[in-house]
Design an enzyme around this catalytic site. Structure first.
Site, PDB file in Angstrom:
ATOM      1  N   LYS A 181       9.730  -8.371  12.608  1.00  0.00           N
ATOM      2  CA  LYS A 181       9.388  -9.405  11.615  1.00  0.00           C
ATOM      3  C   LYS A 181       8.021  -9.126  11.000  1.00  0.00           C
ATOM      4  O   LYS A 181       7.865  -9.129   9.779  1.00  0.00           O
ATOM      5  CB  LYS A 181       9.371 -10.792  12.294  1.00  0.00           C
ATOM      6  CG  LYS A 181       8.735 -11.875  11.432  1.00  0.00           C
ATOM      7  CD  LYS A 181       8.749 -13.234  12.101  1.00  0.00           C
ATOM      8  CE  LYS A 181       7.661 -13.510  13.082  1.00  0.00           C
ATOM      9  NZ  LYS A 181       6.357 -13.909  12.488  1.00  0.00           N
ATOM     10  N   ASN A 182       7.034  -8.903  11.850  1.00  0.00           N
ATOM     11  CA  ASN A 182       5.662  -8.822  11.352  1.00  0.00           C
ATOM     12  C   ASN A 182       5.331  -7.490  10.666  1.00  0.00           C
ATOM     13  O   ASN A 182       4.234  -7.319  10.141  1.00  0.00           O
ATOM     14  CB  ASN A 182       4.661  -9.131  12.471  1.00  0.00           C
ATOM     15  CG  ASN A 182       4.716 -10.611  12.839  1.00  0.00           C
ATOM     16  OD1 ASN A 182       5.302 -11.422  12.113  1.00  0.00           O
ATOM     17  ND2 ASN A 182       4.101 -10.973  13.962  1.00  0.00           N
ATOM     18  N   CYS A 184      -1.969 -24.386  11.170  1.00  0.00           N
ATOM     19  CA  CYS A 184      -0.609 -24.472  11.689  1.00  0.00           C
ATOM     20  C   CYS A 184      -0.694 -24.853  13.157  1.00  0.00           C
ATOM     21  O   CYS A 184      -1.784 -25.013  13.701  1.00  0.00           O
ATOM     22  CB  CYS A 184       0.152 -23.181  11.481  1.00  0.00           C
ATOM     23  SG  CYS A 184      -0.274 -21.907  12.625  1.00  0.00           S
ATOM     24  N   ARG A 236      -6.410 -21.018  11.630  1.00  0.00           N
ATOM     25  CA  ARG A 236      -6.014 -19.807  10.924  1.00  0.00           C
ATOM     26  C   ARG A 236      -6.545 -19.712   9.487  1.00  0.00           C
ATOM     27  O   ARG A 236      -5.788 -19.700   8.519  1.00  0.00           O
ATOM     28  CB  ARG A 236      -4.490 -19.651  10.961  1.00  0.00           C
ATOM     29  CG  ARG A 236      -3.968 -19.641  12.385  1.00  0.00           C
ATOM     30  CD  ARG A 236      -2.468 -19.481  12.475  1.00  0.00           C
ATOM     31  NE  ARG A 236      -2.025 -18.116  12.225  1.00  0.00           N
ATOM     32  CZ  ARG A 236      -0.741 -17.757  12.229  1.00  0.00           C
ATOM     33  NH1 ARG A 236       0.188 -18.650  12.441  1.00  0.00           N
ATOM     34  NH2 ARG A 236      -0.399 -16.511  12.028  1.00  0.00           N
ATOM     35  N   ASP A 277       1.322 -12.750  21.124  1.00  0.00           N
ATOM     36  CA  ASP A 277       2.735 -13.086  20.903  1.00  0.00           C
ATOM     37  C   ASP A 277       3.593 -12.901  22.157  1.00  0.00           C
ATOM     38  O   ASP A 277       4.777 -13.243  22.147  1.00  0.00           O
ATOM     39  CB  ASP A 277       3.308 -12.249  19.744  1.00  0.00           C
ATOM     40  CG  ASP A 277       2.712 -12.655  18.399  1.00  0.00           C
ATOM     41  OD1 ASP A 277       2.103 -13.744  18.317  1.00  0.00           O
ATOM     42  OD2 ASP A 277       2.855 -11.883  17.436  1.00  0.00           O
ATOM     43  N   ARG A 281      12.933 -18.405  12.890  1.00  0.00           N
ATOM     44  CA  ARG A 281      11.966 -17.701  12.056  1.00  0.00           C
ATOM     45  C   ARG A 281      11.736 -16.279  12.564  1.00  0.00           C
ATOM     46  O   ARG A 281      11.337 -15.422  11.791  1.00  0.00           O
ATOM     47  CB  ARG A 281      10.623 -18.433  12.054  1.00  0.00           C
ATOM     48  CG  ARG A 281      10.716 -19.791  11.404  1.00  0.00           C
ATOM     49  CD  ARG A 281       9.365 -20.411  11.310  1.00  0.00           C
ATOM     50  NE  ARG A 281       8.460 -19.508  10.599  1.00  0.00           N
ATOM     51  CZ  ARG A 281       7.185 -19.742  10.393  1.00  0.00           C
ATOM     52  NH1 ARG A 281       6.652 -20.858  10.838  1.00  0.00           N
ATOM     53  NH2 ARG A 281       6.446 -18.898   9.737  1.00  0.00           N
TER      54      ARG A 281
HETATM   55  N1  EPU Z   1      -9.074 -15.172  11.267  1.00  0.00           N
HETATM   56  C1  EPU Z   1     -10.206 -15.626  10.628  1.00  0.00           C
HETATM   57  N2  EPU Z   1     -10.313 -15.425   9.276  1.00  0.00           N
HETATM   58  C2  EPU Z   1      -9.368 -14.781   8.558  1.00  0.00           C
HETATM   59  C3  EPU Z   1      -8.210 -14.313   9.220  1.00  0.00           C
HETATM   60  C4  EPU Z   1      -8.089 -14.517  10.580  1.00  0.00           C
HETATM   61  O1  EPU Z   1     -11.094 -16.212  11.250  1.00  0.00           O
HETATM   62  O2  EPU Z   1      -9.539 -14.634   7.349  1.00  0.00           O
HETATM   63  C5  EPU Z   1      -8.919 -15.402  12.721  1.00  0.00           C
HETATM   64  C6  EPU Z   1      -7.708 -16.269  13.074  1.00  0.00           C
HETATM   65  O3  EPU Z   1      -7.999 -17.647  12.943  1.00  0.00           O
HETATM   66  C7  EPU Z   1      -7.430 -15.853  14.485  1.00  0.00           C
HETATM   67  C8  EPU Z   1      -7.806 -14.363  14.484  1.00  0.00           C
HETATM   68  O4  EPU Z   1      -8.605 -14.165  13.324  1.00  0.00           O
HETATM   69  O5  EPU Z   1      -8.255 -16.529  15.378  1.00  0.00           O
HETATM   70  C9  EPU Z   1      -6.653 -13.416  14.426  1.00  0.00           C
HETATM   71  O6  EPU Z   1      -5.693 -13.850  13.498  1.00  0.00           O
HETATM   72  P1  EPU Z   1      -4.863 -12.840  12.608  1.00  0.00           P
HETATM   73  O7  EPU Z   1      -5.360 -12.921  11.215  1.00  0.00           O
HETATM   74  O8  EPU Z   1      -4.829 -11.487  13.249  1.00  0.00           O
HETATM   75  O9  EPU Z   1      -3.417 -13.480  12.676  1.00  0.00           O
HETATM   76  P2  EPU Z   1      -2.367 -13.437  11.523  1.00  0.00           P
HETATM   77  O10 EPU Z   1      -2.520 -12.179  10.765  1.00  0.00           O
HETATM   78  O11 EPU Z   1      -2.364 -14.723  10.794  1.00  0.00           O
HETATM   79  C10 EPU Z   1      -0.502 -12.096  12.782  1.00  0.00           C
HETATM   80  C11 EPU Z   1       0.934 -12.340  13.146  1.00  0.00           C
HETATM   81  C12 EPU Z   1       1.004 -13.368  14.253  1.00  0.00           C
HETATM   82  C13 EPU Z   1       0.222 -12.841  15.455  1.00  0.00           C
HETATM   83  C14 EPU Z   1      -1.222 -12.511  15.039  1.00  0.00           C
HETATM   84  C15 EPU Z   1      -2.039 -11.887  16.154  1.00  0.00           C
HETATM   85  C16 EPU Z   1       2.083 -11.873  11.076  1.00  0.00           C
HETATM   86  C17 EPU Z   1       2.876 -12.381   9.926  1.00  0.00           C
HETATM   87  N3  EPU Z   1       1.648 -12.777  11.969  1.00  0.00           N
HETATM   88  O12 EPU Z   1      -1.001 -13.361  12.339  1.00  0.00           O
HETATM   89  O13 EPU Z   1       2.370 -13.520  14.599  1.00  0.00           O
HETATM   90  O14 EPU Z   1       0.229 -13.782  16.494  1.00  0.00           O
HETATM   91  O15 EPU Z   1      -1.219 -11.607  13.917  1.00  0.00           O
HETATM   92  O16 EPU Z   1      -1.468 -10.714  16.578  1.00  0.00           O
HETATM   93  O17 EPU Z   1       1.886 -10.676  11.212  1.00  0.00           O
HETATM   94  C18 EPU Z   1       4.227 -14.623  15.503  1.00  0.00           C
HETATM   95  O18 EPU Z   1       4.921 -13.648  15.151  1.00  0.00           O
HETATM   96  O19 EPU Z   1       4.672 -15.528  16.264  1.00  0.00           O
HETATM   97  C19 EPU Z   1       2.862 -14.728  15.025  1.00  0.00           C
HETATM   98  C20 EPU Z   1       2.174 -15.869  15.042  1.00  0.00           C
END
Ligand code: EPU
Length: 419
Positions: free
Chosen positions: A22-23, A117, A122, A306, A398
């Site tokens: 998915k990701n 969320c 996030r 995850d 999802r």
């Molecule tokens: N963060 C910030 N600022 C930003 C972006 C992120 O402070 O601009 C923080 C977030 O709040 C969090 C940390 O950085 O504390 C890491 O978040 P990240 O941005 O890596 O998460 P994401 O990209 O929103 C993806 C996956 C998630 C997975 C995380 C961590 C996708 C679509 N989603 O989320 O997947 O848990 O990386 O590996 O790739 C899931 O599949 O169930 C899922 C939630």
């Protein structure tokens, strides 16, 4: 709303074919916006989030065709809108990933700001500030990110904390920028690597792939290619965890064991026997007792958030005490109170769960709260005595393709009730 009903306490046996990740599929689908000619994607999982992404792309004028094997052809040559509406973004935060490609290729984008969320606030500040550093003019008005730029310019960007979609968005912005972009402290998840390989296949010039510094030399245009999405390591890990909690032996097929590195080490530490081939992993827990495994979630290659909920369940059934520290998302222990209702002994203090293993869990009606929490509740239902009803199954849809069918095939008693 659909429910899953699970009659627990049985063993599983056989093999489960793992779907595309998915990701990885989501950013790659969004990345198709960068291509001037059609892309042909295979191994895209059939999931709610993929459907949402396709709707989002279609709303921008992207043409999407499915062939008989459900491969997807995506043609973004004639875009009619550069806007991602709140109605779609609010159901899937990953929609923010259209920002980078739209801005890079068309010099403008209007994307709804995703809200918080269930698992945490996030923010997307790193996505925004990275694009500003590449020369974009970005303002937030009435809940929308409104971005404008001439051709983006290469920049030296340090991202803190490590962010998966932040790295992906900036990577997609940088591939068409003028000059060289350095993305430092980049996420190294296999899904980020898959996106980078996809972009390079289309003509991008990204080096340092798989390391924490990505160097992107901007090019003028990208052209569509056929591309196959990597297997879903988290789906694979979830089925292996199902085998671990039910004292079963299961094989997951069509996987890349290298992507599961530390997860497989932790399964071994938990007492499972793991064997791998090039594209399968077998976990054998027959006649074995789960051992407690303390862990801390961290960016790849360390232990993935995850897989936290699934290991927390394993620890809840292990012979002894353990702790799990969640460092990525501030609110990712919502499965705990549901597991406690099923008889688990878990206490959460701050970002750490303290777990004392119990011998038995008991079936109960439970509420799914997010994707991975839902997965751990289904696994709990498989091992619990009696019947478990998991409500709000849309979370599971999802991210897990054909979950009941896949579990049926290996002997689980699980069925869906639709209202
Ligand atoms: N963060 C910030 N600022 C930003 C972006 C992120 O402070 O601009 C923080 C977030 O709040 C969090 C940390 O950085 O504390 C890491 O978040 P990240 O941005 O890596 O998460 P994401 O990209 O929103 C993806 C996956 C998630 C997975 C995380 C961590 C996708 C679509 N989603 O989320 O997947 O848990 O990386 O590996 O790739 C899931 O599949 O169930 C899922 C939630």
């Amino acid at each position: 709303m659909d429910k899953l009903v699970i009659a627990g306490n049985g063993q599983l046996a056989g093999s489960v074919e793992i779907s595309g990740a998915k990701n990885a599929a989501l950013p790659i689908l969004m990345g198709c916006l960068l291509a001037e000619t059609p892309v042909a994607l295979s191994n895209v999982p059939h999931l709610m989030d993929v459907t949402t992404t396709i709707q989002l792309l279609a709303s921008m004028g992207v043409e999407i065709l499915f062939d008989e094997s459900l491969n997807i052809e995506i043609d973004a040559s004639n875009i009619t809108s550069k806007e991602a509406d709140y109605e779609l973004v609010k159901t899937m935060r990953a929609s923010i990933l259209v920002l980078g490609p739209l801005l890079a290729r068309f010099g403008e984008a209007k994307v709804s700001l995703p809200g918080g969320c269930a698992i945490g606030s996030r923010p997307v500040n790193i996505h925004i500030s990275g694009m500003q550093q590449m020369g974009a003019d970005i303002k937030v008005e009435q809940g929308y990110i409104i971005a404008k730029a001439g051709r983006l310019k290469g920049a030296d960007i340090f991202m803190q904390p490590v962010t998966v979609t932040g790295t992906e968005n900036l990577l997609m912005a940088a591939v068409l920028a003028e000059g060289t972009t350095y993305l430092r402290n980049a996420a190294r998840e296999p899904e980020v690597t898959d996106l980078a390989e996809f972009l390079n296949a289309m003509g991008a010039k990204i080096s340092g792939i798989g390391t924490s510094t990505l160097v992107v030399e901007g090019v003028e245009r990208l052209t569509g290619v056929p591309y196959q999405v990597i297997p879903d390591r988290i789906e694979a890990g979830t089925y292996l965890a199902a085998a671990a909690v039910t004292n079963s032996m299961l094989t997951v097929t069509k996987v890349n064991p290298e992507h599961l590195g530390i997860v497989l080490e932790k399964f071994t530490e938990a007492g499972a026997l793991i064997t791998c081939t090039e594209d399968t992993v077998t976990l054998d827990m027959r006649g074995r007792q789960l051992k407690p495994v303390s862990l801390v979630t961290d960016p790849y290659p360390l232990f993935p958030t995850d897989m936290q909920a699934q290991f927390l369940l394993m620890n809840a059934l292990a012979d002894g005490e353990s702790t799990i520290e969640e460092t990525i998302f501030e609110n990712r222990f919502m499965h705990v109170s549901e597991l406690v209702r099923m008889g688990a002994d878990i206490r959460v203090e701050g970002n750490t769960a303290h777990i004392k293993g119990v011998k038995t869990l008991y079936g109960a009606p439970v509420m799914a709260t997010d994707l991975r929490a839902s997965a751990s509740l289904i696994l709990a239902g498989l091992v619990a005595k009696g019947e478990t009803v998991v409500n709000r199954v849309y979370h599971i849809d999802r991210g897990y393709e054909l979950i009941e069918e896949k579990f049926h095939k290996v002997g689980a008693h699980i069925y869906r009730l639709s209202d």
